[in-house]
Write a protein that holds these residues in place. Structure first.
Motif: not given
Length: 468
Positions: A195-198, A256-259
């Motif tokens: 729900l909150h990944r964006d 998120t694919e955020r390092p």
């Protein structure tokens, strides 16, 4: 659609691979039964008198699980169940070997727990026909998980065992509610992140080629960090604290694919470890034993358990002493905390590597399921379940081999422990349900010839299909 043989294939027909699963289950039964017979021959000089009944009961459990999959999850992964059955059978044999040396009866109790685990596995895969239903209970699962984690702190039912307050006693039975809580937390984290990944994927400031998350989005990871510290402080359970935080961090990164989240999570982990070392004597003791195990052999709490395991594995060498030829009973609580040390002594480095490879297969199949899953919630749940297994095995094997400090977790499917074994069987049931949904062909969708490889591990096979 009906299948016919032809030399010119033009479409795919999906194969369930249940025959391959049955063949692998026979091999897994051979591992469990063969190890049990080897224990009897090595210690008593004869095959155990209950060999037929023991092997028959293992076969009944495996066939029942296979039939449940064949009837309710036809396209589920064919590798997972045989690997889990092989590990569980080997664990029973090693516990039985320790029982013969210690005059205990843990193996029989573990077999009862295995039976309950298989029953709940069948219930899970039969009643849960669509894993996406679980997303409706995202916050309910979280509340239940928090309640389960708080139960050991209750004054009447809570019980402290070897310094960790993670057990409850109900009607004469001991249970570790954190094992069930870990499954509920996976559902909670997956539902929340879908729900909150964006919002969580939005980048903040850039530091050394890494986009850090925005400060306003740090709430979830800070909350999970505080929960992990609470488990460490109040329950003195270093293993569960590490597992819960690590699992949430992996899911956050995958969603998120955020390092940048890995950087923030790593910094929080280092800060938590430093605070734990400075503030709590039991954490400091674990680190001191890890750094200098031979200096703490005669102290209380000491490093005698770790040192005995180190000597045993060194004596086992490459191929081990063989069942009955070693002395794994010298390791305190070898059937639970240090079963990998017992395996290393009597089956050697070869046996340890084989066990690690089996666990790696479980993790690989879980991550493969996440890759092919068609919905975001299923991807995150499968990733979380595979991460739990990977983290547990890493911290257990790392602790036994002195790679990292001891944490107190049990080895999945191998170690003695009813709550852990039952919860892990349910975990496998959830993974198989997700894999069935992911590998099942979509109704009315035709895929062109040559899109997928027709290897043995895929859910498809190239054949000629003729429409009626």
């Amino acid at each position: 659609m009906s299948q016919v043989t032809s030399a010119s294939p033009d479409q795919f027909v999906h194969r369930s691979r249940r025959g391959a699963e049955l063949f692998l289950l026979i091999l897994a039964l051979g591992v469990g039964a063969g190890a049990y017979a080897a224990v009897g021959l090595g210690i008593q000089g004869e095959v155990p008198p209950d060999m037929i009944g023991y092997t028959g009961w293992l076969a009944v459990l495996m066939i029942a699980a296979h039939v449940a999959i064949r009837m309710t999850a036809q396209y589920a992964d064919p590798i997972l169940l045989p690997v889990v059955a092989a590990l569980n059978g080997l664990g029973l044999a090693v516990i039985h070997r320790l029982d013969l040396a210690n005059n205990s009866n843990f193996a029989r109790q573990q077999l009862i727990w295995m039976t309950l685990g298989v029953v709940l596995f069948i219930v899970t895969i039969t009643l849960l026909r669509d894993h996406r239903v679980l997303q409706r209970y995202t916050y309910t699962s979280g509340l239940l998980a928090i309640g389960l984690l708080l139960l050991p702190m209750m004054p009447i039912i809570g019980n402290e065992v070897r310094g960790a307050r993670i057990w409850i006693n109900v009607a004469g039975f001991s249970f570790q509610p954190g094992e069930i809580a870990k499954l509920l937390l996976v559902i909670t984290f997956a539902g929340y992140l879908v729900l909150h990944r964006d919002a969580l994927a939005l980048a903040g400031r850039r530091l050394l080629f890494v986009d850090l998350p925005r400060g306003r989005d740090l709430g979830p990871i800070l909350g999970m960090w505080l929960v992990s510290l609470g488990i460490l402080v109040f329950q003195r359970d270093l293993g569960s604290s590490l597992m819960f935080f690590g699992m949430f961090l992996v899911l956050l990164y995958v969603a998120t694919e955020r390092p940048g989240w890995l950087v923030v999570g790593g910094a929080l982990f280092v800060a938590g470890a430093f605070l734990g070392y400075q503030a709590f004597s039991h954490v400091r003791n674990r680190f001191d034993i890890w750094l200098s195990p031979f200096d703490y052999v005669d102290r209380t709490p000491g490093s005698g358990q770790l040192v005995e395991s180190m000597f045993g594995m060194a004596w086992g060498g490459l191929i081990g002493r063989g069942f009955g030829e070693g002395q794994p009973w010298r390791i305190p609580f070898a059937e639970s905390d240090f079963i990998m040390g017992a395996i290393g002594e009597e089956l050697g480095l070869t046996g340890v590597m084989a066990v690690i490879l089996l666990f790696a297969i479980i993790v690989e199949r879980g991550l493969r399921t996440a890759l092919v899953c068609r919905d975001g919630f299923g991807k995150l749940v499968a990733t979380g379940l595979a991460t739990i297994v990977a983290l547990q095995v890493f911290v257990v094997v790392g602790g036994v081999t002195t790679l990292i400090p001891l944490t107190g977790l049990t080895t999945p499917f191998l170690s003695y422990g009813g709550s852990s074994l039952v919860a892990n069987w349910v975990l496998v049931g959830l993974l198989l349900r997700i894999s069935d949904q992911a590998r099942r062909p979509l109704p009315g969708v035709e895929e062109p010839y040559g899109t997928y490889d027709s290897g043995a591990d895929e859910a498809t096979q190239v054949v000629k299909v003729v429409k009626p």
